[in-house]
Scaffold this motif. Structure first.
Motif, PDB file in Angstrom:
ATOM      1  N   ASP A   1      -0.491  13.306  -3.868  1.00  0.00           N
ATOM      2  CA  ASP A   1       0.473  13.053  -2.795  1.00  0.00           C
ATOM      3  C   ASP A   1       1.850  13.608  -3.139  1.00  0.00           C
ATOM      4  O   ASP A   1       2.557  14.130  -2.264  1.00  0.00           O
ATOM      5  CB  ASP A   1       0.569  11.551  -2.524  1.00  0.00           C
ATOM      6  N   VAL A   2       2.252  13.504  -4.404  1.00  0.00           N
ATOM      7  CA  VAL A   2       3.556  14.035  -4.804  1.00  0.00           C
ATOM      8  C   VAL A   2       3.580  15.552  -4.664  1.00  0.00           C
ATOM      9  O   VAL A   2       4.549  16.135  -4.152  1.00  0.00           O
ATOM     10  CB  VAL A   2       3.889  13.614  -6.249  1.00  0.00           C
ATOM     11  N   LEU A   3       2.525  16.208  -5.108  1.00  0.00           N
ATOM     12  CA  LEU A   3       2.466  17.666  -4.994  1.00  0.00           C
ATOM     13  C   LEU A   3       2.487  18.108  -3.535  1.00  0.00           C
ATOM     14  O   LEU A   3       3.118  19.104  -3.180  1.00  0.00           O
ATOM     15  CB  LEU A   3       1.205  18.189  -5.682  1.00  0.00           C
TER      16      LEU A   3
ATOM     17  N   LYS B   1      -2.474   5.093  -6.067  1.00  0.00           N
ATOM     18  CA  LYS B   1      -3.707   5.811  -5.766  1.00  0.00           C
ATOM     19  C   LYS B   1      -3.375   7.208  -5.249  1.00  0.00           C
ATOM     20  O   LYS B   1      -2.551   7.371  -4.351  1.00  0.00           O
ATOM     21  CB  LYS B   1      -4.513   5.033  -4.718  1.00  0.00           C
ATOM     22  N   ASN B   2      -4.002   8.212  -5.846  1.00  0.00           N
ATOM     23  CA  ASN B   2      -3.769   9.620  -5.481  1.00  0.00           C
ATOM     24  C   ASN B   2      -2.284   9.980  -5.586  1.00  0.00           C
ATOM     25  O   ASN B   2      -1.760  10.753  -4.779  1.00  0.00           O
ATOM     26  CB  ASN B   2      -4.273   9.910  -4.068  1.00  0.00           C
TER      27      ASN B   2
ATOM     28  N   ASN C   1       4.871   1.577 -10.752  1.00  0.00           N
ATOM     29  CA  ASN C   1       4.230   0.425 -11.379  1.00  0.00           C
ATOM     30  C   ASN C   1       5.183  -0.761 -11.447  1.00  0.00           C
ATOM     31  O   ASN C   1       4.794  -1.914 -11.220  1.00  0.00           O
ATOM     32  CB  ASN C   1       3.745   0.810 -12.775  1.00  0.00           C
ATOM     33  N   ARG C   2       6.464  -0.482 -11.734  1.00  0.00           N
ATOM     34  CA  ARG C   2       7.451  -1.559 -11.816  1.00  0.00           C
ATOM     35  C   ARG C   2       7.758  -2.138 -10.436  1.00  0.00           C
ATOM     36  O   ARG C   2       7.940  -3.351 -10.285  1.00  0.00           O
ATOM     37  CB  ARG C   2       8.728  -1.034 -12.473  1.00  0.00           C
TER      38      ARG C   2
ATOM     39  N   GLU D   1       0.821  -1.210   0.000  1.00  0.00           N
ATOM     40  CA  GLU D   1       0.000   0.000   0.000  1.00  0.00           C
ATOM     41  C   GLU D   1       0.854   1.260   0.000  1.00  0.00           C
ATOM     42  O   GLU D   1       0.432   2.308  -0.503  1.00  0.00           O
ATOM     43  CB  GLU D   1      -0.930   0.010   1.219  1.00  0.00           C
ATOM     44  N   LEU D   2       2.061   1.174   0.562  1.00  0.00           N
ATOM     45  CA  LEU D   2       2.934   2.344   0.592  1.00  0.00           C
ATOM     46  C   LEU D   2       3.374   2.743  -0.812  1.00  0.00           C
ATOM     47  O   LEU D   2       3.628   3.924  -1.074  1.00  0.00           O
ATOM     48  CB  LEU D   2       4.161   2.045   1.462  1.00  0.00           C
ATOM     49  N   PHE D   3       3.443   1.787  -1.724  1.00  0.00           N
ATOM     50  CA  PHE D   3       3.862   2.052  -3.101  1.00  0.00           C
ATOM     51  C   PHE D   3       2.668   2.120  -4.053  1.00  0.00           C
ATOM     52  O   PHE D   3       2.836   1.990  -5.265  1.00  0.00           O
ATOM     53  CB  PHE D   3       4.819   0.953  -3.571  1.00  0.00           C
TER      54      PHE D   3
END
Length: 312
Positions: A137-139, A132-133, A219-220, A127-129
């Protein structure tokens, strides 16, 4: 890491995949090229103390030291992607528990260091990777609003909103930032759909954060098996990350002396069968040589001769 005129070129996806492929072959005992055979002793130490990243695993190392609780992760995705990924993971963990992290990144991985106790085995979950959103979250994790404000300075200058000064009387970067910051705040408050604001945000996402590569990396990583190792000391892969963090810290001890002392400790821990550098190997610190003073010249351009000193 490739370099050009002192600047670091970001690690490409093709080169990163090739490096991981070579490390995967080394983990299976195959050292085919001359370069791999040269660093075989160092990779053997890495495998003895922890493991090597492979095409199907994501290596994670956790360690407790006097500085705190360390997490070393090796996605091999490049410096910019690792900065975004490290900030993203730190922000997501911080939403569940108040934590403060120190971050160090290079082209091979990143380090998260917390002064308070962190149960990394609990946090390192799929779930940490999750994607979703991801964009939101990056912004939020990288304070993209401030990054967009700095990017807007050049956009405002090119658009003619701010005047950079006359030749020989250029305005300072602080003055330009203050002027463009006023436009940025006004546009954001009264014209949020302004095309200049949109361009600034797009440039931040595309150039500063490399969101597309970050999404591909996430994704990888979801398709890889997380390989977590509890280590007692810094491994060869983790050592460069600690050096990166030391560069940003203040200390009365010289960086080269500190690195030399740590290398000696790791060599001693590796033992006779571990990595043994050459006897004449040393850490070199580049020093700029002082420019030589030009000889004085006369009005016609010929060198001026010094007068001999009188004998006492």
């Amino acid at each position: 890491v490739p370099r050009w005129n002192g600047g670091r070129i970001p690690l490409s996806s093709e080169l990163a995949d090739a490096v991981v492929e070579q490390l995967g072959a080394a983990s299976r005992g195959r050292f085919e090229s001359d370069e791999m055979r040269l660093i075989e002793p160092l990779l053997r130490v890495q495998m003895d103390w922890s493991a090597l990243p492979t095409e199907t695993t994501l290596l994670a190392e956790v360690m407790k030291s006097r500085e705190g609780w360390h997490l070393f992760l090796y996605p091999f995705a490049g410096r910019h992607v690792h900065l975004g990924l490290a900030s993203l993971l730190a922000w997501r963990m911080g939403q569940q528990q108040p934590l403060t992290f120190s971050i160090a990144v290079n082209d091979y991985g990143f380090e998260l260091l917390s002064a308070t106790e962190v149960d990394w085995l609990k946090w390192l979950t799929p779930e940490l990777f999750s994607q979703k959103n991801l964009l939101q979250d990056v912004l939020a994790s990288l304070n993209a609003g401030e990054l967009a404000r700095r990017r807007f300075r050049e956009i405002a200058r090119i658009a003619g909103l701010v005047f950079s000064g006359y030749p020989g009387a250029q305005k300072s970067a602080r003055q330009l930032q203050a002027s463009s910051g006023l436009f940025f705040d006004v546009f954001r408050q009264y014209d949020p759909a302004n095309l200049l604001l949109t361009q600034a945000e797009e440039e931040v996402l595309r150039q500063e954060l490399e969101v597309e590569r970050l999404e591909q990396t996430m994704n990888r990583l979801q398709g890889r098996q997380l390989d977590i190792h509890q280590v007692r000391r810094t491994t060869p892969l983790a050592f460069p990350l600690m050096v990166e963090r030391f560069r940003e810290s203040m200390s009365s001890e010289k960086l080269a002396d500190r690195i030399r002392r740590m290398v000696a400790e790791l060599d001693k821990a590796a033992g006779p069968g571990g990595y043994q550098p050459e006897a004449n190997a040393s850490i070199m610190v580049e020093r700029e040589t002082a420019p030589k003073r030009k000889a004085r010249q006369t009005k016609d351009g010929t060198p001026r001769l010094r007068k001999p000193k009188r004998a006492p």
